[in-house]
Design a protein around this motif. Structure first.
Motif, PDB file in Angstrom:
ATOM      1  N   ILE A  43     -38.797  58.792   4.210  1.00 30.03           N
ATOM      2  CA  ILE A  43     -39.926  58.531   3.316  1.00 30.03           C
ATOM      3  C   ILE A  43     -40.426  59.844   2.702  1.00 30.03           C
ATOM      4  CG2 ILE A  43     -42.319  57.720   3.211  1.00 30.03           C
ATOM      5  CD1 ILE A  43     -41.529  55.732   5.473  1.00 30.03           C
ATOM      6  N   TRP A  45     -38.811  62.484   1.985  1.00 30.52           N
ATOM      7  CA  TRP A  45     -37.925  63.004   0.931  1.00 30.52           C
ATOM      8  C   TRP A  45     -37.925  62.130  -0.311  1.00 30.52           C
ATOM      9  CZ3 TRP A  45     -36.673  67.835   0.477  1.00 30.52           C
ATOM     10  CH2 TRP A  45     -36.712  68.640   1.615  1.00 30.52           C
ATOM     11  N   LEU A  46     -38.659  61.011  -0.271  1.00 30.55           N
ATOM     12  CA  LEU A  46     -38.859  60.232  -1.499  1.00 30.55           C
ATOM     13  C   LEU A  46     -39.987  60.840  -2.334  1.00 30.55           C
ATOM     14  CD1 LEU A  46     -38.530  56.592  -0.134  1.00 30.55           C
ATOM     15  CD2 LEU A  46     -36.862  57.888  -1.467  1.00 30.55           C
ATOM     16  N   LEU A  49     -39.103  62.527  -5.582  1.00 28.84           N
ATOM     17  CA  LEU A  49     -38.666  61.529  -6.568  1.00 28.84           C
ATOM     18  C   LEU A  49     -39.887  60.863  -7.216  1.00 28.84           C
ATOM     19  CD1 LEU A  49     -35.683  60.637  -7.072  1.00 28.84           C
ATOM     20  CD2 LEU A  49     -36.262  58.550  -5.822  1.00 28.84           C
ATOM     21  N   ILE A  50     -40.834  60.438  -6.368  1.00 31.90           N
ATOM     22  CA  ILE A  50     -42.035  59.762  -6.862  1.00 31.90           C
ATOM     23  C   ILE A  50     -42.882  60.728  -7.691  1.00 31.90           C
ATOM     24  CG2 ILE A  50     -44.177  58.630  -6.143  1.00 31.90           C
ATOM     25  CD1 ILE A  50     -42.534  57.811  -3.558  1.00 31.90           C
TER      26      ILE A  50
END
Lengths: 349, 250
Positions: A43, A45-46, A49-50
């Motif tokens: 989560i 490492w998202l 991206l977000i």
């Protein structure tokens, strides 16, 4: 004085032949699976991206956070894991920054080549200075690291024809990344480049801290006097990790140069060494994620507080740090772990 | 039998004070050798010289016939000489299994391995678990060292030393600070160690020394007073004078 024959007989029995009293099979899973990736990590490492889609106009700030996070990671390896205190870690960040800048200025603008060159320079200097740093105790180490960084700062300040001195190094021209992605005005390439390098080097650092070598670093931090007695060469291990930390810092410095196409003298400044330590302590030492989270929180706070209060923003930062050190010495990660432990206890009454 | 650990005219001076004064000692292979002496006799200094924690002012140390005087501590461990500490030197924030696995990894030469996770060094973990089982520590394998009772922590001291698979084991007051009931259990564990492991023991409890040792050296003011069998030591008038007279009341 008569000795008990029973004791003597039992001495003759080999160790392996003894049946352990408890027949409970040992639970080896916690150690065997210690290196497995966990859901919160995925989560985490998202977030890059977000963040890219949520804040498309702040990509330059986000890149700076990723680069500084890599720098924080480098100091976590040497301070958080091996317990080597340093107040001069900017020396390696700055070396990497200038190495990459000069290489690009004099015609070799390939970003990855620049990273490799910066890493090589920082590694060499890290290796050589490690012998000075590791000679003494904590106080000596603080002073030696501080002294080395000060010397480099003034050398860069003085060598104006070479480094640009206080005006900074101009004329850093980068070629396309992998021959494909040019560095654009919006900073998209710079952002993904920084995040990708951070992730790859994080992944490598994660492997290292879970290896026997990484475990021995924790051993050195927890009880340096015991390590030689289990056969570990303490000095060699510390030289290795100090050099590794220098290499990581050098890559972080090179990333800053390449993504901003400029080197300012403050890459070597004392405040950079001090701030990176603050970020690490804020996030929590010795767990890698503390370095990343500390950097994100510190730099975001810096961004908003300096908007609110441009002159005095450091006041609030100082207050937050005093509170952290007094009431949560293990930083944000420490607080998170305690909360998690409490929740787990509540779940299994 | 041949001597596995020897010192030749070993001297250690702190300034003008000789903490170790011309000690020539032979520890035979497989021996249960005890080193006794009144407080301040230089027992721990001698252990520190044997293990390389201190450098001698003069004299030499031989391990299995090899001159190790110039070798660092970790190099002597690699050659089969391990020790425990009088005051615990453990890894407080590691689990018991972690710290012993770390010690096993060092012995197996994995200490420089920086890529493969500890969890995949299955042989090292299994060996550590076996060692913990033999010391009855397996049920606390996943506890953090700092959370354990002192007696258990003393056992971890021994586990860490045994993980080096030593041929010579130096035990520096293994039962120090342990309540009497538990110290008996501790010594039973020590007595069960395989006989080809040579043991040099420092201990204050004379009862334990005389039950355990087959050879005793008496150290007084840094120098060796005498060395003999327990029976001979017990009846030695000089020993009684300097030490035993007050310690065990005849």
């Amino acid at each position: 004085m008569v000795r008990e024959p029973a004791l003597h007989e039992s001495m003759m029995r080999p160790l392996a032949a003894q049946a352990p009293e408890s027949t409970v099979a040992p639970d080896l899973a916690p150690l065997r699976r210690a290196a497995a990736w966990r859901v919160p990590e995925v989560i985490f490492w998202l977030i890059p991206l977000i963040a890219y889609f949520l804040f498309p106009k702040s990509l330059s700030l986000l890149s700076q956070i990723a680069i500084t996070a890599l720098f924080a990671l480098s100091i976590d390896l040497i301070l958080g894991y091996a317990g080597i205190v340093t107040l001069g870690h900017a020396a390696f960040f700055g070396l990497g920054a200038y190495a990459a800048g000069l290489l690009a200025k004099y015609g070799y603008g390939d970003p990855l080549l620049g990273l490799a060159f910066a890493a090589a320079v920082a590694t060499a200097v890290g290796f050589l200075t490690s012998f000075l740093v590791l000679r003494g105790t904590d106080l000596t180490r603080l002073m030696v690291t501080l002294g080395v960084a000060m010397m480099l700062f003034e050398a860069a300040n003085k060598a104006t024809p070479f480094t640009g001195g206080v005006d900074g190094l101009q004329g850093v021209e980068m070629t396309r990344l992998l021959g494909v992605f040019g560095f654009d005005l919006y900073g998209k390439t710079a952002y993904w480049y920084s995040v990708a390098v951070l992730f790859v080097l994080f992944w490598v650092a994660r492997r290292i801290v879970h290896s026997p070598f990484g475990m021995s670093l924790r051993g050195i931090k927890q009880n340096v006097a015991r390590m030689p007695a289990i056969g570990a060469p303490v000095h060699g291990r510390l030289v290795a990790v100090y050099t590794l930390g220098a290499a990581y810092a050098g890559v972080a410095g090179a990333l800053l140069t390449q993504t901003t196409q400029f080197v300012s003298l403050d890459v070597l400044a004392f405040t950079r060494s001090a701030e990176i330590m603050l970020m690490l302590v804020l996030g929590g030492t010795g767990c890698l994620y503390g370095a990343l989270i500390g950097t994100i929180v510190f730099m975001t706070a810096h961004h908003f507080l300096s908007d609110l209060n441009p002159q005095y923003w450091q006041f609030w930062l100082g207050a937050a740090l005093v509170l952290i050190v007094l009431f949560a010495r293990d930083g944000i990660m420490g607080i998170a772990q305690r909360l998690q432990a409490r929740l787990a206890r509540r779940a299994t009454p | 039998m041949s001597a596995v650990l020897q010192t030749r005219n070993l001297v250690k001076k702190f300034g003008a004070f000789a903490a170790t004064n011309d000690v020539t000692l032979n520890i035979e292979h497989g021996a249960r050798h005890a080193l006794i002496g009144p407080n301040g006799a230089g027992k721990t200094t001698l252990i520190n010289l044997l293990t390389g924690f201190l450098e001698p002012t003069a004299g030499e140390v031989f391990l299995k016939g090899y001159n190790v005087t110039k070798l660092a501590q970790h190099q002597r461990v690699k050659r089969g000489l391990a020790r425990t500490f009088q005051i615990n030197r453990l890894f407080a924030d590691m689990t018991v299994l972690e710290s012993v696995t770390m010690a096993v990894c060092e012995r197996l030469g994995f200490g420089w391995n920086w890529w493969r996770p500890v969890g995949r060094h299955v042989a090292a973990i299994d060996e550590a678990a076996d060692l913990l089982a033999s010391l009855r520590l397996i049920d606390v394998a996943n506890e953090k060292t700092r959370n354990l009772a002192y007696g258990k922590q003393r056992l971890i001291e021994i586990a860490l030393a045994l993980a080096a698979k030593p041929q010579v084991l130096l035990l520096d007051e293994p039962a120090a600070g342990v309540p009497t009931g538990e110290s008996r259990e501790l010594f039973e564990t020590i007595a069960r160690l395989p006989h080809d492991v040579t043991i040099l023991l420092i201990e204050h409890d004379m009862d334990l020394v005389f039950r355990f040792a087959d050879r005793i050296s008496v150290l007084v003011n840094g120098a060796l007073l005498t060395e003999d069998t327990p029976e001979a030591i017990a009846s030695d008038k000089r020993v009684k004078e300097v030490y035993l007279g007050e310690a065990i009341h005849g």
